[in-house]
Design a protein around this motif. Structure first.
Motif, PDB file in Angstrom:
ATOM      1  N   ILE A  81       0.863  -1.181   0.000  1.00 26.39           N
ATOM      2  CA  ILE A  81       0.000   0.000   0.000  1.00 26.39           C
ATOM      3  C   ILE A  81       0.897   1.228   0.000  1.00 26.39           C
ATOM      4  O   ILE A  81       1.638   1.474   0.962  1.00 26.39           O
ATOM      5  CB  ILE A  81      -0.918   0.015   1.228  1.00 26.39           C
ATOM      6  N   ALA A  82       0.868   1.988  -1.074  1.00 20.49           N
ATOM      7  CA  ALA A  82       1.728   3.168  -1.198  1.00 20.49           C
ATOM      8  C   ALA A  82       1.451   4.141  -0.063  1.00 20.49           C
ATOM      9  O   ALA A  82       0.303   4.533   0.176  1.00 20.49           O
ATOM     10  CB  ALA A  82       1.496   3.847  -2.542  1.00 20.49           C
ATOM     11  N   GLY A  83       2.509   4.504   0.668  1.00 20.74           N
ATOM     12  CA  GLY A  83       2.375   5.451   1.766  1.00 20.74           C
ATOM     13  C   GLY A  83       1.693   4.885   2.994  1.00 20.74           C
ATOM     14  O   GLY A  83       1.325   5.643   3.899  1.00 20.74           O
ATOM     15  N   GLY A  84       1.538   3.558   3.059  1.00 16.12           N
ATOM     16  CA  GLY A  84       0.791   2.959   4.161  1.00 16.12           C
ATOM     17  C   GLY A  84       1.627   2.438   5.309  1.00 16.12           C
ATOM     18  O   GLY A  84       1.099   2.103   6.364  1.00 16.12           O
ATOM     19  N   ASP A  85       2.956   2.356   5.126  1.00 19.07           N
ATOM     20  CA  ASP A  85       3.813   1.756   6.143  1.00 19.07           C
ATOM     21  C   ASP A  85       3.972   2.637   7.378  1.00 19.07           C
ATOM     22  O   ASP A  85       3.873   3.866   7.313  1.00 19.07           O
ATOM     23  CB  ASP A  85       5.206   1.486   5.570  1.00 19.07           C
ATOM     24  N   ALA A  86       4.253   1.979   8.495  1.00 22.29           N
ATOM     25  CA  ALA A  86       4.689   2.665   9.719  1.00 22.29           C
ATOM     26  C   ALA A  86       6.193   2.499   9.832  1.00 22.29           C
ATOM     27  O   ALA A  86       6.709   1.390   9.700  1.00 22.29           O
ATOM     28  CB  ALA A  86       3.993   2.068  10.938  1.00 22.29           C
ATOM     29  N   THR A  87       6.906   3.582  10.048  1.00 25.27           N
ATOM     30  CA  THR A  87       8.360   3.537  10.129  1.00 25.27           C
ATOM     31  C   THR A  87       8.832   4.153  11.444  1.00 25.27           C
ATOM     32  O   THR A  87       8.038   4.667  12.224  1.00 25.27           O
ATOM     33  CB  THR A  87       8.991   4.292   8.943  1.00 25.27           C
ATOM     34  N   GLY A  88      10.138   4.079  11.682  1.00 29.67           N
ATOM     35  CA  GLY A  88      10.717   4.749  12.836  1.00 29.67           C
ATOM     36  C   GLY A  88      10.805   3.927  14.099  1.00 29.67           C
ATOM     37  O   GLY A  88      11.230   4.447  15.142  1.00 29.67           O
ATOM     38  N   LEU A  89      10.431   2.658  14.036  1.00 26.66           N
ATOM     39  CA  LEU A  89      10.605   1.791  15.200  1.00 26.66           C
ATOM     40  C   LEU A  89      12.081   1.431  15.338  1.00 26.66           C
ATOM     41  O   LEU A  89      12.822   1.439  14.352  1.00 26.66           O
ATOM     42  CB  LEU A  89       9.778   0.518  15.043  1.00 26.66           C
ATOM     43  N   PRO A  90      12.532   1.077  16.540  1.00 29.27           N
ATOM     44  CA  PRO A  90      13.938   0.681  16.685  1.00 29.27           C
ATOM     45  C   PRO A  90      14.229  -0.648  16.026  1.00 29.27           C
ATOM     46  O   PRO A  90      13.318  -1.485  15.867  1.00 29.27           O
ATOM     47  CB  PRO A  90      14.125   0.600  18.199  1.00 29.27           C
ATOM     48  N   ILE A  91      15.463  -0.872  15.621  1.00 26.96           N
ATOM     49  CA  ILE A  91      15.878  -2.181  15.132  1.00 26.96           C
ATOM     50  C   ILE A  91      15.780  -3.173  16.294  1.00 26.96           C
ATOM     51  O   ILE A  91      16.194  -2.873  17.413  1.00 26.96           O
ATOM     52  CB  ILE A  91      17.316  -2.150  14.591  1.00 26.96           C
ATOM     53  N   GLY A  92      15.220  -4.353  16.029  1.00 29.42           N
ATOM     54  CA  GLY A  92      15.032  -5.314  17.108  1.00 29.42           C
ATOM     55  C   GLY A  92      13.682  -5.185  17.784  1.00 29.42           C
ATOM     56  O   GLY A  92      13.438  -5.795  18.838  1.00 29.42           O
ATOM     57  N   THR A  93      12.783  -4.399  17.189  1.00 29.89           N
ATOM     58  CA  THR A  93      11.414  -4.371  17.676  1.00 29.89           C
ATOM     59  C   THR A  93      10.766  -5.719  17.443  1.00 29.89           C
ATOM     60  O   THR A  93      11.074  -6.407  16.469  1.00 29.89           O
ATOM     61  CB  THR A  93      10.608  -3.264  16.960  1.00 29.89           C
ATOM     62  N   GLU A  94       9.896  -6.151  18.327  1.00 28.13           N
ATOM     63  CA  GLU A  94       9.204  -7.421  18.117  1.00 28.13           C
ATOM     64  C   GLU A  94       7.931  -7.453  18.941  1.00 28.13           C
ATOM     65  O   GLU A  94       7.947  -7.164  20.142  1.00 28.13           O
ATOM     66  CB  GLU A  94      10.088  -8.611  18.477  1.00 28.13           C
ATOM     67  N   GLY A  95       6.839  -7.816  18.311  1.00 28.80           N
ATOM     68  CA  GLY A  95       5.537  -7.881  18.958  1.00 28.80           C
ATOM     69  C   GLY A  95       4.549  -6.970  18.257  1.00 28.80           C
ATOM     70  O   GLY A  95       4.783  -5.758  18.167  1.00 28.80           O
ATOM     71  N   LEU A  96       3.445  -7.544  17.756  1.00 28.24           N
ATOM     72  CA  LEU A  96       2.463  -6.765  16.994  1.00 28.24           C
ATOM     73  C   LEU A  96       1.090  -7.370  17.225  1.00 28.24           C
ATOM     74  O   LEU A  96       0.916  -8.584  17.257  1.00 28.24           O
ATOM     75  CB  LEU A  96       2.808  -6.829  15.511  1.00 28.24           C
ATOM     76  N   ALA A  97       0.100  -6.491  17.411  1.00 24.37           N
ATOM     77  CA  ALA A  97      -1.293  -6.931  17.565  1.00 24.37           C
ATOM     78  C   ALA A  97      -2.189  -5.869  16.964  1.00 24.37           C
ATOM     79  O   ALA A  97      -1.782  -4.701  16.817  1.00 24.37           O
ATOM     80  CB  ALA A  97      -1.636  -7.154  19.035  1.00 24.37           C
ATOM     81  N   GLY A  98      -3.391  -6.243  16.601  1.00 27.15           N
ATOM     82  CA  GLY A  98      -4.298  -5.244  16.049  1.00 27.15           C
ATOM     83  C   GLY A  98      -5.500  -5.874  15.382  1.00 27.15           C
ATOM     84  O   GLY A  98      -5.734  -7.078  15.428  1.00 27.15           O
ATOM     85  N   TYR A  99      -6.266  -4.999  14.692  1.00 26.90           N
ATOM     86  CA  TYR A  99      -7.482  -5.452  14.012  1.00 26.90           C
ATOM     87  C   TYR A  99      -7.856  -4.485  12.893  1.00 26.90           C
ATOM     88  O   TYR A  99      -7.297  -3.388  12.811  1.00 26.90           O
ATOM     89  CB  TYR A  99      -8.640  -5.563  15.003  1.00 26.90           C
TER      90      TYR A  99
END
Length: 395
Positions: free
Chosen positions: A377-395
């Motif tokens: 999705i063009a322009g849809g990404d979330a960026t700026g998290l630290p390297i080594g981030t882990e864990g995601l939840a949502g709906y």
């Protein structure tokens, strides 16, 4: 009169769907169709929240402390202290309740679990941070008022799985004597309740064991039924329940996914045994709401595979590389450069998939096609998290 009755019935159905958390339409208090939550896994751990627009794009809304410590992007098992794209070696370190009212997060660096309430706009508010009962908590599962935690390592008392009761305010209270260990030392990569809450399933990576613990009425666990992984599938890692009698399992060392029938005793019988995708470190699984497809994150390869799920729970590979991003400077635990595909989320309407790239600090947004393939999705990404981030939840 018939019209009035129909209107009352429609209103009742709408209220029921809303209570079950199945609606995703924007409201006056929440302009977003859904929400996604990422754990930073930073030394001072945080939860980053995103709004999901109707077109699938993510917008960062805020960041809040968990009151605990992450692993700071470092491995907590296998090679503790090494920076890697798969630091927690687990699924579901961030967990959202089905009604979208509670969020739970593991703090692997401080041996604790944080509980959050979510307001009408989806914003998390910390309820409290609680000792998890062992070292390196990395995976969570919820069923009703029960929360279970698995840990990367056993404690000095040989405890690796612990149970809690969730209070009306979202607080956690340890269940007396609800502390367990696998049959022999192993890395537990996931803990997962069956949909009917009859079993708590764990994945024992080093033992190649899929264990199903019967759940008692008081929330404690009985003796586990230990199922050996099929001979062709090595390194059981992630699981996803298709329904209460069918389980899908990823095999990290084989680069494959299997499906099983689950009988009333907790015994597993293979349906599709270790269907290969020829990728490296197949670890995370997520099933679409219509149960037609399952997506598998291949961590070392830095990509996502998609399988079609048959009516009999059989698996057919659709695309070995349905999505990918090139590696940056990060590496996996074997020092191979990787963008680090780890946890993933599928939107409640089944239209979008969000893939966490731990080696890039990105949550990438994709639309899901009718054939299961993914389109960025063009322009849809979330960026700026630290390297080594882990864990995601949502709906």
């Amino acid at each position: 009169m018939k019209v009035q009755s129909s209107l009352f019935a429609l209103a009742g159905l709408t209220a029921l769907l809303s209570a079950c958390g199945t609606t995703t339409a924007p409201t006056e208090t929440d302009p977003y169709a859904g929400h996604v939550y990422a754990q930073s896994n930073a030394a001072s751990n945080t939860v980053v929240s995103y709004g999901r627009s109707a077109d699938g794009k993510l917008t960062k809304l805020g960041e809040v402390s968990t009151g605990g410590n992450g692993s700071d992007g470092k491995l907590v098992v296998v090679k503790p202290g090494k920076a890697a794209v798969d630091p927690l070696f687990s699924n579901d370190s961030v967990l959202l309740t089905p009604d979208h009212q509670r969020l739970f997060v593991t703090n692997a660096g401080s041996g604790s679990v944080s509980a959050f309430s979510l307001d009408a706009s989806g914003a998390p508010k910390l309820v409290g941070t609680y000792p998890s009962g062992a070292a390196n908590p990395t995976s969570l599962s919820v069923s009703g008022e029960l929360l279970y935690v698995s840990h990367g390592d056993a404690s000095a008392q040989n405890v690796q799985i612990t149970g809690f009761r969730i209070g009306a305010d979202g607080s956690l209270t340890a269940i007396p004597a609800a502390s367990y260990a696998p049959s022999k030392a192993s890395v537990i990569t996931q803990v997962k309740f069956s949909p009917d809450a009859k079993f708590l399933q764990t994945s024992e990576l080093m033992n190649d064991i899929i264990a199903l613990y019967p759940v008692a009425a008081n929330g404690t666990l009985g003796a586990p039924v230990q199922n050996a992984s099929v001979a062709a599938g090595k390194g059981v890692f992630g699981t996803a329940w298709l329904d209460s009698t069918h389980l899908l399992v990823s095999e990290a060392m084989s680069g494959s996914v299997s499906s099983y029938a689950v009988d009333a005793s907790g015994k597993l019988t293979p349906i599709s045994a270790a269907v290969p995708n020829n990728q490296k470190a197949t670890c995370w699984l997520k099933i679409t709401p219509d149960k037609k497809f399952v997506y598998a994150s291949n961590t070392s390869s830095g990509n996502v595979s998609v399988y079609r799920i048959g009516a009999d729970a059989s698996l057919t590979l659709v695309n070995a590389v349905a999505a990918s991003l090139p590696a940056g400077g990060a590496v996996d635990f074997m020092d191979n450069p990787s963008s680090g595909t780890v946890d993933l989320v599928i939107s409640a309407d089944g239209k979008y998939l969000y893939q966490q790239y731990s080696g890039l600090g990105v949550v990438a947004a994709y639309s899901i096609g009718s054939d299961g393939n993914l389109t960025p999705i063009a322009g849809g990404d979330a960026t700026g998290l630290p390297i080594g981030t882990e864990g995601l939840a949502g709906y």
